[in-house]
Design an enzyme around this catalytic site. Sequence first.
Site, PDB file in Angstrom:
ATOM      1  N   TYR A   1      12.683 -17.046  68.937  1.00  0.00           N
ATOM      2  CA  TYR A   1      14.083 -17.774  68.834  1.00  0.00           C
ATOM      3  C   TYR A   1      14.270 -18.512  67.817  1.00  0.00           C
ATOM      4  O   TYR A   1      13.507 -19.038  67.101  1.00  0.00           O
ATOM      5  CB  TYR A   1      14.062 -18.603  70.393  1.00  0.00           C
TER       6      TYR A   1
ATOM      7  N   ASP B   1      20.262 -17.025  78.865  1.00  0.00           N
ATOM      8  CA  ASP B   1      20.973 -17.879  79.717  1.00  0.00           C
ATOM      9  C   ASP B   1      22.458 -17.563  79.282  1.00  0.00           C
ATOM     10  O   ASP B   1      22.702 -17.134  78.108  1.00  0.00           O
ATOM     11  CB  ASP B   1      20.916 -19.481  79.494  1.00  0.00           C
TER      12      ASP B   1
END
Length: 252
Positions: A110, A51
């Site tokens: 992540y 994002d």
Amino acid sequence: MRYFLKLSYNGALFHGWQSQPNAVSVQSTIEKALSTVLRTSVPIVGAGRTDTGVNARIMYAHFDVDGEISDEHRFLLSLNRLVGHDIALERIIPVHDKAHARFDATEREYRYFVAFDKNPFLNSFSWHSPSVLDVNVMNDCARILTDITDFTSFAKLHSDARTNICDVREAEWREWINPYGVKGIYFIIRADRFLRNMVRAVVGTLVDAGRGKLTVDGFRDIISAADRCSAGTSMPPQALFLWDIKYDYLDN
């Protein structure tokens, strides 16, 4: 011939990975550089879609060219001059013609970084927690993530995902040792796939638990609700890094 491109980027100035009209993305920046160097339009396919504002320590993408790139060092040097300071293109790797950067990835990792003390040198790549967090409770909640498969409560509403099923293999808060002497923690999460905004929503909900706003049973209730509105807020993007991606046929 198909190549994998290994790269990293600072996501602060980009509107995410994916190309979109009237916005600068990582994908469009690299495609423009490739097309300039190879003198033909060259689309790329990334391993995922980060994002706006999210960083990548490691990202892979694949692209096709007619013939072989004979001088890889010179090729990367030319590309790096064109993409600017916020993207680093590290390697090109010849692969078989059916290799796919997105669908062949077996695992993604992540990490989300939290600093407990205010520090001007960490603001760009971490989130400063203004209050003390109970890391033990956060980890009690995090362990639940490896026992479930439906992550609807942490999925972005109205996304184009076909399924909200993910196989989370590790989820844990750890101590963060940084070069500035600032106390901190980071959240590591590994899975076969991730949904849009999923990690930031998970972290936001775990932070609620760390602040004493949510119990372990309450965390379980949020998961059972299968409703994004029941989970915590989405955390700021600058502290999130796509940390690693695994392929069966690549040696990272």
